[in-house]
Design an enzyme around this catalytic site. Structure first.
Site, PDB file in Angstrom:
ATOM      1  CG  ASP A   1       2.455  11.495   3.270  1.00 10.60           C
ATOM      2  OD1 ASP A   1       2.279  10.280   3.109  1.00 10.60           O
ATOM      3  OD2 ASP A   1       3.020  12.218   2.432  1.00 10.60           O
TER       4      ASP A   1
ATOM      5  CG  ASP B   1       5.171   6.929   8.230  1.00 11.66           C
ATOM      6  OD1 ASP B   1       5.869   7.090   7.208  1.00 11.66           O
ATOM      7  OD2 ASP B   1       3.982   6.541   8.203  1.00 11.66           O
TER       8      ASP B   1
HETATM    9  N1  6OK Z   1       3.772  11.079   0.035  1.00 11.61           N
HETATM   10  C1  6OK Z   1       4.064   9.759   0.078  1.00 11.61           C
HETATM   11  N2  6OK Z   1       3.627   9.003   1.107  1.00 11.61           N
HETATM   12  C2  6OK Z   1       3.885   7.656   1.126  1.00 11.61           C
HETATM   13  C3  6OK Z   1       3.356   6.851   2.154  1.00 11.61           C
HETATM   14  C4  6OK Z   1       3.604   5.478   2.135  1.00 11.61           C
HETATM   15  N3  6OK Z   1       3.151   4.463   2.952  1.00 11.61           N
HETATM   16  C5  6OK Z   1       3.673   3.341   2.401  1.00 11.61           C
HETATM   17  N4  6OK Z   1       3.437   2.108   2.821  1.00 11.61           N
HETATM   18  C6  6OK Z   1       2.526   1.815   3.916  1.00 11.61           C
HETATM   19  C7  6OK Z   1       2.400   0.317   3.836  1.00 11.61           C
HETATM   20  C8  6OK Z   1       1.609  -0.257   4.936  1.00 11.61           C
HETATM   21  C9  6OK Z   1       0.217  -0.239   4.882  1.00 11.61           C
HETATM   22  C10 6OK Z   1      -0.513  -0.832   5.920  1.00 11.61           C
HETATM   23  C11 6OK Z   1       0.166  -1.442   6.980  1.00 11.61           C
HETATM   24  C12 6OK Z   1      -0.607  -2.066   8.082  1.00 11.61           C
HETATM   25  C13 6OK Z   1      -0.684  -3.579   7.916  1.00 11.61           C
HETATM   26  O1  6OK Z   1      -1.397  -4.118   9.013  1.00 11.61           O
HETATM   27  C14 6OK Z   1       1.566  -1.457   7.007  1.00 11.61           C
HETATM   28  C15 6OK Z   1       2.281  -0.864   5.982  1.00 11.61           C
HETATM   29  N5  6OK Z   1       4.455   3.586   1.325  1.00 11.61           N
HETATM   30  C16 6OK Z   1       4.406   4.912   1.114  1.00 11.61           C
HETATM   31  C17 6OK Z   1       4.955   5.703   0.106  1.00 11.61           C
HETATM   32  C18 6OK Z   1       4.679   7.070   0.102  1.00 11.61           C
HETATM   33  C19 6OK Z   1       5.164   7.924  -0.962  1.00 11.61           C
HETATM   34  O2  6OK Z   1       5.864   7.481  -1.905  1.00 11.61           O
HETATM   35  N6  6OK Z   1       4.828   9.225  -0.937  1.00 11.61           N
END
Ligand code: 6OK
Length: 374
Positions: free
Chosen positions: A94, A268
């Site tokens: 990422d 992921d």
């Molecule tokens: N570059 C880029 N990277 C991302 C990573 C992301 N990761 C998420 N969500 C993760 C949510 C998430 C966070 C923690 C947990 C564990 C709970 O126990 C599970 C899901 N949304 C995301 C959106 C983006 C994005 O627009 N751009």
């Protein structure tokens, strides 16, 4: 089978679900695929041999964390990330935008890039789209993500529009910086929040850049599942069918099923590993919170029919004891169980699409979850 180039093959579709594979020099990714998250060069509490054995073809690394520690130039001097962490399959990295927003003391975000303070030692850093691609190159990443701005939801439409348009301009700069690297790929990231018109504009704008794959970003940021799924229904029909689609940061097993049904190829999420370390076990019969007192004297394993030792050979009573005692082995065993369950789910999804019975698999899987863990 590997190839000197990056090649996505769409093998079969079943309703909206897609069976495919991404062939790269370091290996082939069977899709729909779940990518375990190895943020700082390790899938936490796991040996990478175990991660491979669960069925993972590819893991994630993270520009933000690795640039801060051990440092991108240092990783390059040490022979690159694959050599350092001893993973010879593909790695997707990422770009760091999301982590800067969620982890660092953000100082400034403007046309040039992001300026931020390290959450490790408070040092000041600047990351431009070009620097993000340079770092991902120094790491030796096989699939590199553009630098983008992800807006947490809910947000004002004009704020979402500003961030989406900035991300489009950054996509172009990343595409130029990435250049032509046979065997590697750079994916664009669709933004646009919960605004259908902005999602469509973002996807259309990225399509002009001749990218090898498209991520759907800006989701799993606090919105309800139905909003996330609705944005997939808006976005995916705009994207080329012959290129892989990657939904970032998603999700629970239910999220995976429902997103595959709408045409996502790659996922992921830290869910299986992070929640495993906190005592949450995913099984064919749903979730088990092993911290709960009801497991204290239950000598059954999580799943006696599993092929994974963590699921088949260890009692709930022991897992309960380890997690309650905050013993490292507790997080290790539940991470192993959970990653194996996620890969078994993806394998079941792929087989059902192959056999034209994804709808049945979807229904059976949800029924088994609904029965709950007896
Ligand atoms: N570059 C880029 N990277 C991302 C990573 C992301 N990761 C998420 N969500 C993760 C949510 C998430 C966070 C923690 C947990 C564990 C709970 O126990 C599970 C899901 N949304 C995301 C959106 C983006 C994005 O627009 N751009």
């Amino acid at each position: 089978m590997s190839t000197e180039n990056f090649q996505f093959t769409l093998k079969k579709t079943d309703a909206g679900a897609r069976l495919g594979e991404v062939s790269m020099p370091r290996g082939t990714i069977r899709t729909p695929a779940f990518m375990p998250v190895g943020t700082v060069g390790t899938v936490k509490a796991m040996y990478l041999d175990q991660v491979k054995d669960t069925g993972a073809d590819i893991i994630l690394g993270n520009t933000y964390h690795l640039m801060l520690r051990p440092g991108a130039e240092r990783v390059a001097r040490l022979g690159g990330l694959h050599k350092l962490i001893r993973w010879d399959g593909p790695i997707l990295t990422d770009s760091g935008g999301f982590q800067v927003m969620s982890l660092s003391g953000l100082r400034k975000l403007d046309e040039k890039g992001v300026t931020f303070k390290s959450h490790v030692d408070g040092s000041l850093h600047h990351m431009s789209p070009e620097r993000s691609i340079e770092i991902q190159g120094l790491l030796g990443s096989d699939i590199q993500m553009q630098l983008d701005e992800c807006v947490a939801l809910p947000a004002e439409p004009q704020e979402i529009e500003r961030a989406m348009e900035l991300s489009l301009r950054w996509a172009e700069r990343c595409r130029v910086a990435f250049g032509d690297q046979p065997g590697k790929a750079m994916f664009g990231i669709v933004q646009g929040g919960d605004q259908p018109a902005l999602r469509i504009r973002s996807a259309e704008g990225l399509k002009q850049l001749d990218l090898k794959g498209y991520a759907v970003g800006g989701l799993a940021v606090g919105e309800p599942q139905d909003v996330m799924l609705s944005m997939l229904e808006t976005t995916l029909p705009v994207l080329p069918t012959e290129k892989p689609r990657y939904l970032m940061g998603v999700g629970t097993p239910d999220d995976l099923l429902k997103s595959v049904a709408r045409g996502i190829d790659m996922f992921d999420c830290v869910m299986p590993t992070r929640s495993g370390r906190h005592g949450l076990a995913f099984t064919r019969r749903g979730r088990v919170n092993i911290r709960n007192a009801r497991h204290a004297e239950d000598m059954r394993p999580l799943d006696e029919e599993s092929n994974c030792p963590a699921a088949r050979d260890y009692s709930r009573a022991y897992l309960h004891h380890l997690i309650r005692s905050d013993e490292a082995l507790g997080g290790m065993l539940l991470s192993w169980n959970n990653l194996n369950y996620y890969q078994d789910l993806m394998k079941g999804i792929r087989q059902s699409i192959e056999e034209g019975r994804f709808a049945d698999f979807y229904a059976e899987t949800q029924e088994n979850w609904a029965k709950g863990d007896i």
